[in-house]
Design a protein around this motif. Structure first.
Motif, PDB file in Angstrom:
ATOM      1  N   ASN A 127       0.801  -1.222   0.000  1.00 54.21           N
ATOM      2  CA  ASN A 127       0.000   0.000   0.000  1.00 54.21           C
ATOM      3  C   ASN A 127       0.835   1.274   0.000  1.00 54.21           C
ATOM      4  O   ASN A 127       0.268   2.372  -0.012  1.00 54.21           O
ATOM      5  N   THR A 128       2.162   1.126   0.046  1.00 57.31           N
ATOM      6  CA  THR A 128       3.000   2.333   0.101  1.00 57.31           C
ATOM      7  C   THR A 128       2.769   3.224  -1.105  1.00 57.31           C
ATOM      8  O   THR A 128       2.664   4.450  -0.972  1.00 57.31           O
ATOM      9  N   ALA A 129       2.672   2.641  -2.254  1.00 57.30           N
ATOM     10  CA  ALA A 129       2.538   3.438  -3.469  1.00 57.30           C
ATOM     11  C   ALA A 129       1.101   3.809  -3.791  1.00 57.30           C
ATOM     12  O   ALA A 129       0.860   4.821  -4.455  1.00 57.30           O
ATOM     13  N   ARG A 130       0.121   3.029  -3.330  1.00 56.67           N
ATOM     14  CA  ARG A 130      -1.266   3.284  -3.743  1.00 56.67           C
ATOM     15  C   ARG A 130      -2.149   3.837  -2.630  1.00 56.67           C
ATOM     16  O   ARG A 130      -3.103   4.564  -2.906  1.00 56.67           O
ATOM     17  N   ASP A 131      -1.904   3.460  -1.375  1.00 58.71           N
ATOM     18  CA  ASP A 131      -2.725   3.955  -0.264  1.00 58.71           C
ATOM     19  C   ASP A 131      -1.828   4.169   0.950  1.00 58.71           C
ATOM     20  O   ASP A 131      -1.678   3.295   1.805  1.00 58.71           O
ATOM     21  N   ILE A 132      -1.231   5.342   1.001  1.00 59.43           N
ATOM     22  CA  ILE A 132      -0.228   5.607   2.025  1.00 59.43           C
ATOM     23  C   ILE A 132      -0.827   5.615   3.422  1.00 59.43           C
ATOM     24  O   ILE A 132      -0.158   5.240   4.398  1.00 59.43           O
ATOM     25  N   LYS A 133      -2.108   5.986   3.542  1.00 55.34           N
ATOM     26  CA  LYS A 133      -2.728   5.997   4.861  1.00 55.34           C
ATOM     27  C   LYS A 133      -2.829   4.582   5.431  1.00 55.34           C
ATOM     28  O   LYS A 133      -2.561   4.337   6.609  1.00 55.34           O
ATOM     29  N   ARG A 134      -3.241   3.601   4.589  1.00 55.90           N
ATOM     30  CA  ARG A 134      -3.300   2.208   5.049  1.00 55.90           C
ATOM     31  C   ARG A 134      -1.909   1.690   5.384  1.00 55.90           C
ATOM     32  O   ARG A 134      -1.717   0.960   6.358  1.00 55.90           O
ATOM     33  N   ALA A 135      -0.931   2.073   4.589  1.00 55.51           N
ATOM     34  CA  ALA A 135       0.442   1.636   4.859  1.00 55.51           C
ATOM     35  C   ALA A 135       0.928   2.185   6.201  1.00 55.51           C
ATOM     36  O   ALA A 135       1.561   1.468   6.991  1.00 55.51           O
ATOM     37  N   LEU A 136       0.619   3.438   6.474  1.00 59.02           N
ATOM     38  CA  LEU A 136       1.040   4.035   7.745  1.00 59.02           C
ATOM     39  C   LEU A 136       0.316   3.395   8.921  1.00 59.02           C
ATOM     40  O   LEU A 136       0.899   3.208   9.992  1.00 59.02           O
ATOM     41  N   THR A 137      -0.970   3.036   8.720  1.00 58.25           N
ATOM     42  CA  THR A 137      -1.711   2.372   9.795  1.00 58.25           C
ATOM     43  C   THR A 137      -1.099   1.017  10.116  1.00 58.25           C
ATOM     44  O   THR A 137      -0.920   0.659  11.296  1.00 58.25           O
ATOM     45  N   ALA A 138      -0.772   0.235   9.092  1.00 59.90           N
ATOM     46  CA  ALA A 138      -0.139  -1.065   9.314  1.00 59.90           C
ATOM     47  C   ALA A 138       1.233  -0.900   9.969  1.00 59.90           C
ATOM     48  O   ALA A 138       1.611  -1.687  10.847  1.00 59.90           O
ATOM     49  N   TYR A 139       1.955   0.109   9.537  1.00 58.39           N
ATOM     50  CA  TYR A 139       3.277   0.377  10.126  1.00 58.39           C
ATOM     51  C   TYR A 139       3.144   0.732  11.609  1.00 58.39           C
ATOM     52  O   TYR A 139       3.939   0.260  12.433  1.00 58.39           O
ATOM     53  N   ASP A 140       2.122   1.533  11.956  1.00 57.18           N
ATOM     54  CA  ASP A 140       1.903   1.890  13.355  1.00 57.18           C
ATOM     55  C   ASP A 140       1.561   0.663  14.193  1.00 57.18           C
ATOM     56  O   ASP A 140       1.959   0.561  15.360  1.00 57.18           O
ATOM     57  N   LYS A 141       0.815  -0.302  13.602  1.00 57.72           N
ATOM     58  CA  LYS A 141       0.502  -1.543  14.326  1.00 57.72           C
ATOM     59  C   LYS A 141       1.777  -2.331  14.605  1.00 57.72           C
ATOM     60  O   LYS A 141       1.952  -2.891  15.702  1.00 57.72           O
ATOM     61  N   LEU A 142       2.659  -2.390  13.636  1.00 60.07           N
ATOM     62  CA  LEU A 142       3.947  -3.051  13.873  1.00 60.07           C
ATOM     63  C   LEU A 142       4.732  -2.350  14.973  1.00 60.07           C
ATOM     64  O   LEU A 142       5.370  -2.997  15.814  1.00 60.07           O
ATOM     65  N   GLN A 143       4.710  -1.016  14.964  1.00 65.05           N
ATOM     66  CA  GLN A 143       5.377  -0.260  16.019  1.00 65.05           C
ATOM     67  C   GLN A 143       4.792  -0.606  17.388  1.00 65.05           C
ATOM     68  O   GLN A 143       5.525  -0.771  18.370  1.00 65.05           O
ATOM     69  N   ALA A 144       3.455  -0.737  17.452  1.00 62.93           N
ATOM     70  CA  ALA A 144       2.806  -1.080  18.723  1.00 62.93           C
ATOM     71  C   ALA A 144       3.212  -2.469  19.186  1.00 62.93           C
ATOM     72  O   ALA A 144       3.435  -2.710  20.382  1.00 62.93           O
ATOM     73  N   ILE A 145       3.301  -3.430  18.261  1.00 64.65           N
ATOM     74  CA  ILE A 145       3.729  -4.792  18.617  1.00 64.65           C
ATOM     75  C   ILE A 145       5.148  -4.770  19.167  1.00 64.65           C
ATOM     76  O   ILE A 145       5.452  -5.381  20.199  1.00 64.65           O
ATOM     77  N   TYR A 146       6.011  -4.044  18.497  1.00 60.30           N
ATOM     78  CA  TYR A 146       7.403  -3.981  18.951  1.00 60.30           C
ATOM     79  C   TYR A 146       7.504  -3.298  20.316  1.00 60.30           C
ATOM     80  O   TYR A 146       8.264  -3.729  21.185  1.00 60.30           O
ATOM     81  N   LYS A 147       6.732  -2.245  20.497  1.00 60.65           N
ATOM     82  CA  LYS A 147       6.750  -1.538  21.780  1.00 60.65           C
ATOM     83  C   LYS A 147       6.262  -2.447  22.898  1.00 60.65           C
ATOM     84  O   LYS A 147       6.842  -2.493  23.990  1.00 60.65           O
ATOM     85  N   SER A 148       5.181  -3.204  22.623  1.00 56.95           N
ATOM     86  CA  SER A 148       4.662  -4.133  23.632  1.00 56.95           C
ATOM     87  C   SER A 148       5.672  -5.220  23.935  1.00 56.95           C
ATOM     88  O   SER A 148       5.915  -5.580  25.088  1.00 56.95           O
ATOM     89  N   ALA A 149       6.290  -5.786  22.893  1.00 57.66           N
ATOM     90  CA  ALA A 149       7.285  -6.844  23.091  1.00 57.66           C
ATOM     91  C   ALA A 149       8.487  -6.330  23.872  1.00 57.66           C
ATOM     92  O   ALA A 149       9.051  -7.047  24.710  1.00 57.66           O
ATOM     93  N   SER A 150       8.880  -5.091  23.612  1.00 60.86           N
ATOM     94  CA  SER A 150      10.032  -4.523  24.315  1.00 60.86           C
ATOM     95  C   SER A 150       9.746  -4.346  25.792  1.00 60.86           C
ATOM     96  O   SER A 150      10.590  -4.604  26.642  1.00 60.86           O
ATOM     97  N   ARG A 151       8.519  -3.922  26.105  1.00 57.54           N
ATOM     98  CA  ARG A 151       8.179  -3.688  27.512  1.00 57.54           C
ATOM     99  C   ARG A 151       8.005  -5.000  28.266  1.00 57.54           C
ATOM    100  O   ARG A 151       8.295  -5.075  29.457  1.00 57.54           O
ATOM    101  N   LEU A 152       7.476  -6.054  27.581  1.00 57.07           N
ATOM    102  CA  LEU A 152       7.239  -7.325  28.271  1.00 57.07           C
ATOM    103  C   LEU A 152       8.490  -8.181  28.342  1.00 57.07           C
ATOM    104  O   LEU A 152       8.551  -9.135  29.104  1.00 57.07           O
ATOM    105  N   ASN A 153       9.466  -7.853  27.534  1.00 59.81           N
ATOM    106  CA  ASN A 153      10.668  -8.682  27.495  1.00 59.81           C
ATOM    107  C   ASN A 153      11.455  -8.551  28.799  1.00 59.81           C
ATOM    108  O   ASN A 153      11.764  -7.457  29.249  1.00 59.81           O
TER     109      ASN A 153
END
Length: 818
Positions: A127-153
């Protein structure tokens, strides 16, 4: 039986006497109603009883069937237990099975996590080239997963057990188990890869939008406001906003607030590239002798871009939640990184040429000053030490810089004090007060101020102390020594033993030169006193005090030169400011110069007075036969100043205007009132009055000389009450000019000289203290009243007696009494 008993009891209770039989019908009716209600209830129960009984029977049969099942299962379990191998290893077998089950569950979670990461990663890429808003939303979800994993680790070795859920699980429900470092590293790699992908795409989009606006030329804010629907402006807003939505990935432990924004980095890219192209390469604009060119370019960019940065860009930052961000300051910070990069490249070359190095440092300080005072720049994160702090980043750079500053300051100092007009006054000086600085003093203060400007903004305490100790204080001592050497030259030129043929300079010129020295030192000393009250030097003084609280602490702080430790301790002392000791040395030299000026004037005056002083007999005959007459003789001898006294007056009229024109008014008046006047008074009182013999006419002659010639003729030019400078002389002459006896024809109430003498004789034979400051406590009231009536307030009783004894009439009178 029980029923009959209850009925009997009830009747006895309700029908206790004959009067209660009247209520019998009502009582019977109530009983009938109760009977009917009970009959209805019994009828309902007879109908529902079989149903409930049937339900109980059904539940009982089910319970029996369940019991039989449990018995069968019990028998089966007992058979399994009996068949289970007996021994000590059966618990280990159970634990192994439990561990395998836990591993399988954890593996399933890891697989699910990897699948989620892969799905989100694919969504971002697709979606980077065709729907940047959806791409950013998915990217933010990955950021949230990483943040959660970092805090629980927990960063502990894998043991196959699941982590207990914590408060972070509620905030970050994406994960509920401990993620191992390998997985965190993989997640971080994926997120950084996707960030680069998104950043690259959004950067190109923003660059195209900026190019359409004409960047890096100044963008017209007014034009954008008039064309709010302009497609180029809308494209910039969209691209800049999308860049603001892109959050940079962070490793574990970093702050949530980003230090930089990708959108601002894109804005800076072309201006920084343009700056480096012109000023860090082989272009003719990159010249070591012209550092001001690069600084001017940066200041021009800040000036031109400020409306766009403070207007539209700042509004977009606040719209997307960056309320505390200052677009202009972040932009300037990016430009300053390029400026400091250039300075670091140039410093090794500048160190080879002291002149260029000094020039570059001056221009750097001017650039820092412009940023602070004109553009009000403050570093977005932390304190900004200025671009000049680059010169102190390496010890060898700073030491070389200090050496160059010393050489430059010394050279400028030598030029200042050795110039032909070094000790000439500054023309049209408009400073505060009545200061009269010489050209060397004014230039010297500018040298000191320039040095202060060099180190004022240096971040490190030891660097500032090095500038103060190794530049300013030695220069102050050098200037003072230059004046001391000048004093020696002028003093030796007037040695009392003159060789034959020696050409001595004019003493007036010498006095004027000494006055110029006084003005120079006083101007510098006054400036140092003002500096001591400035916030910078007050704070600097407190730093010295704190840093030298303990001796061992000073060793850690003074890294540039160990000798600074001793200097800091000296500066600490009991001084109220950093310049107290220097100011004291300057003031002492000023006082010595003033003493020399007074000494020269009094020496010349005394030499001019020798003929006047050697006359002891002031007994002058008058055309009036009555020498005690209060009328003043009209003899020309009394109406003219004594010729011998005119020589001394000519000396004063030559010297006093000369020093008046070469000293500040306050200094001149101080010398006149504190030194010259009292010494003139002492000269007349001790060498003339206490050594001479007077009659009334002679005393009037001397009084005329002093009053008309000295007081009004010379001193009255500068003070309103010149007689106050010659207090003892004027009071003594007031006594000496008194008539011997009071004449009735005079009509005056002032006491005669004989009256004063009689009061003196009655006052304990004149034995009084010689302390003039305690006269009021030591003298007789009648005597003091008599003396004050003739204008005598300061002379002690003993001095009054010595003065009146100089009248020949009193001398004869005392001889006759003896």
């Amino acid at each position: 039986m029980a029923v009959a008993t209850r009925v009997s009891a009830l009747l006895n209770e309700r029908l206790a006497d004959l009067s209660s039989l009247a209520d019998l019908p009502k009582f019977t009716a109530d009983l009938e109603d109760q009977r009917l209600k009970l009959a209805g209830v019994a009828s309902q129960l007879s109908k529902s009883g079989p149903v409930r009984l049937s339900q109980v029977c059904s539940d009982t049969r089910s319970a029996q069937a369940r019991l039989e099942q449990l018995r069968g299962r019990r028998k089966t379990l007992l058979r399994k237990v009996e068949a289970f191998p007996r021994g000590e290893h059966h618990m280990e077998t159970l634990m192994e099975a439990q561990t395998k089950l836990s591993r399988l569950k954890l593996a399933k979670r890891y697989v699910d996590l990897l699948l989620d990461v892969d799905d989100l990663s694919s969504e971002v890429e697709s979606n980077t080239a065709r729907d940047i808003k959806r791409a950013l939303t998915a990217y933010d979800k990955l950021q949230a997963i990483y943040k959660s994993a970092s805090r629980l680790n927990s960063n502990q070795p894998f043991e196959g057990t699941t982590a207990a859920r914590s408060e972070d699980d509620a905030l970050h429900p994406a994960l509920g188990f401990t993620v191992q470092p390998e997985m965190l590293k993989y997640l971080n790699t994926v997120i950084f890869s996707l960030y680069d992908l998104l950043k690259g795409h959004l950067s190109k989009k923003l660059e195209h939008a900026l190019e359409a606006l004409g960047w890096p030329k100044a963008v017209s804010v007014e034009s954008l406001r008039r064309q709010a629907t302009d497609p180029h402006w809308l494209a910039f807003k969209s691209a800049f906003g999308d860049m603001l939505l892109l959050q940079a990935p962070k490793t574990n432990g970093e702050a949530d607030k980003p230090d930089s924004l990708p959108a601002m980095e894109v804005l800076l890219r072309l201006p920084v590239l343009q700056y480096k192209y012109h000023f860090t390469g082989e272009r003719p604009t990159n010249r070591l002798d012209k550092p001001e060119w690069s600084f001017t370019k940066v200041l021009a960019m800040i000036r031109d871009f400020s409306p766009f940065l403070c207007g539209p860009v700042q509004s977009l930052l606040e719209e997307y939640g960056y309320v505390g961000w200052d677009a202009k300051n972040h932009f300037v910070e990016g430009l300053l990184d390029a400026v400091m990069y250039k300075l670091r490249l140039d410093i090794p070359k500048l160190l080879e040429n002291p002149r260029l190095f000094t020039h570059a440092s001056k221009e750097t300080y001017a650039f820092d000053k412009a940023l602070r005072e004109v553009h009000l720049y403050t570093k977005p994160s932390g304190k900004w030490d200025g671009c000049a702090s680059v010169f102190t980043e390496r010890r060898e750079w700073f030491e070389q810089w200090l050496i160059m500053e010393m050489a430059a300051a010394k050279a400028t100092f030598e030029d200042a004090v050795q110039a032909d007009k070094a000790w000439e006054f500054v023309e049209d000086y408009f400073g505060e007060g009545d200061a009269k600085p010489t050209q060397s003093a004014e230039l010297f203060i500018k040298i000191l101020e320039a040095i202060t400007d060099r180190y004022r903004l240096l971040p490190d305490y030891s660097h500032r102390l090095a500038f103060l100790n190794e530049l300013q204080l030695p220069l102050l001592e050098d200037y003072l020594q230059e004046v001391r050497d000048g004093i020696k030259r002028h003093v030796s030129a007037f040695h009392p033993v003159n060789t034959a043929g020696a050409s001595l300079p004019s003493k007036i010129n010498r006095l004027q030169m000494l006055c110029r020295y006084i003005c120079s030192l006083q101007f510098i000393s006054s400036n140092l006193r003002e500096w001591a009250n400035l916030p910078f030097f007050i704070e600097f003084r407190e730093q010295v005090r704190k840093q030298n609280k303990l001796t061992n602490e000073a060793d850690d702080v003074l890294e540039i030169d160990p000798s600074l430790k001793a200097t800091a301790a000296e500066l600490l002392g009991d001084q109220a400011s950093l310049f107290d000791e220097v100011v004291a040395a300057y003031d002492a030299t000023i006082r010595r110069l003033q003493d020399l000026v007074v000494q020269d004037i009094m020496q010349e005056f005394s030499e001019a007075m020798w003929q006047y002083d050697k006359r002891r007999n002031w007994v002058i005959s008058s055309s009036d036969s009555d020498s005690d007459s209060p009328t003043f003789s009209s003899s020309p001898l009394l109406d003219e100043i004594t010729p011998e006294f005119c020589t001394a007056l000519d000396t004063l009229t030559s010297f006093l205007p000369a020093i008046h024109s070469h000293l500040p008014v306050t200094v001149f008046l101080s010398l006149l009132q504190r030194d010259i006047g009292p010494r003139l008074d002492e000269h007349f009182f001790t060498k003339l009055i206490l050594r001479g013999r007077f009659n009334a006419q002679g005393a009037k002659k001397v009084s005329y000389d002093v009053s008309k010639g000295l007081a009004k003729g010379v001193l009255g030019r500068w003070v309103r009450k010149p007689d106050a400078l010659l207090r003892r002389t004027t009071e003594s002459l007031s006594l000496l000019t008194l008539p011997l006896r009071t004449s009735r024809a005079s009509g005056t109430k002032a006491p005669a000289l004989v009256t004063i003498v009689e009061l003196l004789l009655e006052s304990s034979n004149g034995q009084r203290s010689d302390d003039e400051d305690s006269n009021n406590d030591a003298q007789d009231t009648a005597l003091r009243e008599a003396l004050e009536s003739v204008g005598v307030y300061r002379l002690s009783t003993k001095k009054v007696q010595q003065v009146v004894e100089r009248r020949v009439e009193v001398e004869n009178l005392l001889d006759s009494l003896a």
